[in-house]
Design an enzyme around this catalytic site. Structure first.
Site, PDB file in Angstrom:
ATOM      1  CD  GLU B 178      -5.616  -3.441   0.994  1.00 13.93           C
ATOM      2  OE1 GLU B 178      -5.486  -4.449   1.077  1.00 13.93           O
ATOM      3  OE2 GLU B 178      -6.163  -2.527   1.263  1.00 13.93           O
ATOM      4  CG  HIS B 247      -2.564   5.602  -5.810  1.00 10.66           C
ATOM      5  ND1 HIS B 247      -1.997   4.614  -6.723  1.00 10.66           N
ATOM      6  CD2 HIS B 247      -3.136   4.856  -4.476  1.00 10.66           C
ATOM      7  CE1 HIS B 247      -1.246   4.372  -5.225  1.00 10.66           C
ATOM      8  NE2 HIS B 247      -2.618   4.369  -3.989  1.00 10.66           N
TER       9      HIS B 247
END
Lengths: 336, 442
Positions: B178, B247
């Site tokens: 990322e 998450h």
């Protein structure tokens, strides 16, 4: 499959990489950078420049040699030690100095400062204050060339300190995977702030840091503008041919502190003096020019011209007004 | 006999299509054999047998859509099954997911997008894909990159079919990196391209937040307006279902804090299509916060190829006179349900769907609160320094004299998201919480 770089690889002989006229041009630019930085240091001492100010003195041959390998449309991006890169890219010393003094005539209207200047026109993409961030961004500049299918090359500079950042290797992976035209240039000036490369990097040969991705590389004498040009030509040609990125480790040295406030306890005065006396890039270029038939008087004339330009920049940087208070609110978003 | 149940193949799956049977009645099945293919709105997956024996009967023929999780889809003779397993567990049994009851899953809003003509039911997922495809057809500088966006067709199937249409140069699979690929995309944007960066979830964008804030959001300012980044960062944000603390987090207030960014959070399919198109065209970096649970929800959405919505403009989803409920993303569902419940109690609630969080549409909020004199904000994220805090500050600054009661806020509970079903439900705002907050006004 990832072949180790051919350590025996040698570009054309450094002495042949520039003729007299070109070397003279390079010398002038190096001299401009040196005098500019000396003046910036002086203005800092007078309180006219504030904040962080990282001088490039000592490293001039790196950026000037590389700039002689590229042309219009190629991109340059670097860290916060960026004044030399801007001048080499052809940006106006007046606009750079006025940015250092935080004036409206600066490249960023006084809103960026030493570490944050840009010139779309000259292909200079900053000026980045977060160590290592410009490596991913520079990879993106190479990506845009790849996407557009042109033959332009991104010159992405970073220090040996940034070479320990994770995103550098994420970028190496991406650019080698996608064969992006990026020349990564490690300016190894031996000290990341006060930490020597030996104390910070387990890798003893930074030019090999691209090996896992199969990236070709070279270690270069970054104090010799001719050697830089010779190596840079090869790296740039590799990228233009669509063969992917190339890594250059420039062995260089900064004479001044990391920034203006640097206690300089991490190295000896003798070490600095020895580099200046024996490996100075300007002395080296000058000696070569004389070998090629230039006379001292002509070189003196160049020096005088450079000094006048720098003085003009310093004057402009002090006379240019501060930005209007309304500038505080502009350029946050593109409107409309 | 052993029942074979429709398995849940992902945390948010409540139903799926029985795409294909790979075994027929009479076939001997060994543990681990692939017996069927199940297609969900995210992906096609194989179902492996857990038990051994002979397939006796298929109860759900192939091609059947909308088969609920835990439905008996076939029966197997138990002769060869180990005697020790008289009560075999369902393969990957679907846990009850109270945060996403099946009833929520096919919401069709009755409110069409005014002025855009014909509509059709469309999932949020389809709307997002259509928005990207339309913009990519119109502008060659727009491209999509991210993990699994190309060959895999999108981790949540948002980019399904896009690789085929646009090719590998414009729909780019990245490694799981990322920080690096975000920086690369921002660099490309600084050089004039218009990337759409898909984060598999916004949780992973934490790895890249330096590039988003320090490079994308600030360069325009630092360059005195010379150089910016036209870039969209998009992906699911907030809690999905039963995926735990790392998450399940709402990043709205994190990004909304920063000048130089726009922050958008669609709820409906029309929001998704209209706002994503606007985000892609916007010359600034835009954080586009989607919601995984909403991906499969269906709404009426304008079919017009020209349909686009303005950024920075909220929408009154339901008109009312007694209280204003302000929400965004999936919390608009919660607000609408609360409004239904309040109507039964004789309270007329107005529901504002923020659509864009930064810049905030103060005018729509203030107009509503001046009418109702009561306000409650609803967000899934944490309360401290959250979007609710900002909305209430805005209300107090602009509507203080109109207020009949102190503003209230409903937010996620101030803890990392727990895994257990009951605890997760306790952590996420429910319509009853909103109803309770409103009751205190009267």
């Amino acid at each position: 499959m990832a072949a180790a770089p051919d350590k025996s690889r040698r570009p054309r002989k450094p002495a042949d990489s520039m003729d007299r006229d070109e070397l003279l041009k390079a010398y002038s630019t190096m001299l401009l950078i040196r005098r500019f930085e000396e003046k910036a240091g002086q203005l800092y001492g007078m309180g006219l420049i504030a904040g962080f100010c990282h001088l490039y003195i000592g490293q001039e041959a790196v950026v000037v040699g590389m700039q002689h390998c590229t042309g219009d449309g190629d991109e340059v991006i670097t860290s916060y030690r960026d004044h030399g890169h801007m001048l080499a890219a052809g940006m106006d010393p007046k606009g750079v100095m006025a940015e250092l003094t935080g004036r409206s005539g600066g490249y960023s209207k006084g809103k960026g400062g030493s570490m944050h200047m840009f010139s779309k026109e000259k292909g200079f993409f900053g000026g980045h204050g977060i160590v290592g961030a410009q490596v991913s961004l520079g990879t993106g500049l190479g990506f845009s060339n790849w996407y557009r299918g042109n033959d332009r090359v991104s010159l992405t500079y970073f220090g040996e300190g940034a070479a320990n950042q994770g995103q550098v290797y994420e970028s190496f992976n991406l650019s080698n995977l996608m064969k992006l035209p990026v020349v990564y240039i490690i300016e190894n000036n031996r000290y990341a702030m006060g930490t020597s490369v030996e104390r910070a990097s387990a890798s003893r040969d930074l030019s090999l840091n691209g090996v896992p991705w199969g990236m070709p590389s070279m270690a270069v004498d970054g104090m010799d503008v001719l050697a830089v040009k010779a190596a840079g030509e090869e790296a740039v040609a590799h990228c233009r041919a669509g063969k992917g990125p190339f890594l250059l480790e420039m062995k260089t040295y900064r004479y001044r502190g990391h920034s203006m406030s640097d206690p300089a306890k991490y190295r000896t005065r003798e070490e600095v003096q020895k580099m200046r006396a024996e490996h100075d890039s300007l002395d080296h270029a000058k000696a070569r020019l004389i070998e090629l038939g230039m006379d001292e008087a002509a070189l003196k004339k160049i020096d005088d011209g450079v000094k006048a330009r720098v003085q003009e920049a310093a004057d402009f940087a002090q006379s240019s007004p501060e930005p209007e208070p309304g500038e505080l609110y502009t350029d946050v978003l593109v409107e409309g | 006999m052993v029942d074979i149940l429709m398995p849940a193949l992902s945390p948010t799956m409540t139903e799926g299509k029985l795409a294909k049977w790979l075994k027929q009645p009479g076939d001997e099945i060994k543990s681990g054999d692939v017996i069927a293919e199940i297609e969900t709105d995210k992906a096609t997956m194989e179902v492996e047998a857990v038990d051994e024996g002979k397939l006796e009967e298929i109860l759900v023929p192939e091609g059947t859509e909308g088969v609920a999780v835990n439905t008996v889809i076939a029966r197997m003779g138990g002769e060869n099954a180990p005697a020790a397993q008289p009560d075999p567990p369902a393969p990957a049994p679907a846990p009850a997911t109270p945060a996403t009851p099946a009833a929520v899953h096919k919401t069709v809003t009755e409110i069409p997008e005014a002025g855009w003509g014909e509509t059709r039911p469309m999932t949020v997922r389809e709307a997002l894909r259509e928005a990207m495809a339309l913009e990519m057809r119109a502008d060659g500088d727009v491209f999509l990159m991210g993990e699994e966006v190309a060959q895999y067709q999108g981790a949540y199937k948002i980019s399904q079919g896009m690789l085929d249409e646009f090719g590998p140069k414009r729909v780019i699979d990245t490694p799981i990196t990322e920080h690096g690929f975000t920086g690369m995309a921002v660099g490309a944007a600084m050089n004039g391209l218009k990337p759409i960066v898909e984060f598999m979830t916004f949780n992973f964008a934490m790895q890249a937040v330096d590039q988003i804030i320090n490079s994308a959001a600030k360069t325009l300012y630092m360059s005195g307006g010379q150089m910016g980044a036209q870039i969209v960062f998009r992906g699911p944000n907030g809690a999905a279902a039963r995926v735990g603390a790392q998450h399940s987090q709402c990043y709205a207030s994190w990004y909304a804090h920063c000048p130089g960014l726009k922050v958008v959070a669609p709820w409906s399919a029309a929001d998704a299509k209209g706002l994503l198109r606007a985000a892609i065209r916007d010359p600034n970096p835009v954080i586009f916060l989607e919601n995984e649970i909403l991906y499969g929800h269906s709404f009426e959405c304008p079919v017009s190829e020209d349909f686009v919505l303005p950024l920075g403009k909220a929408k009154v989803e339901r008109e009312g006179t007694d209280v204003t409920i302000i929400a965004f993303s999936i919390m608009v569902d919660v607000a609408m349900k609360a409004a239904d419940a309040l109507a039964e109690l004789g309270v007329s609630a107005e529901v504002i769907n923020l659509r864009t969080i930064r810049p905030l549409d103060i005018e729509t909020i203030a107009t509503s609160v001046k009418k109702t004199s009561r306000v409650v904000s609803v967000e899934e994220g944490w309360p401290f320094a959250g979007i609710g805090a900002e909305m209430i500050a805005v209300v107090v600054e602009h509507c203080f004299d109109w207020l009949d009661a102190p503003p209230a806020r409903v937010a996620g509970i101030d803890v990392p998201m727990p895994y257990a079903a009951n605890l997760e439900k306790l952590a996420l705002p429910q319509p009853e919480w909103v109803v309770e907050a409103v009751k205190k006004f009267f």
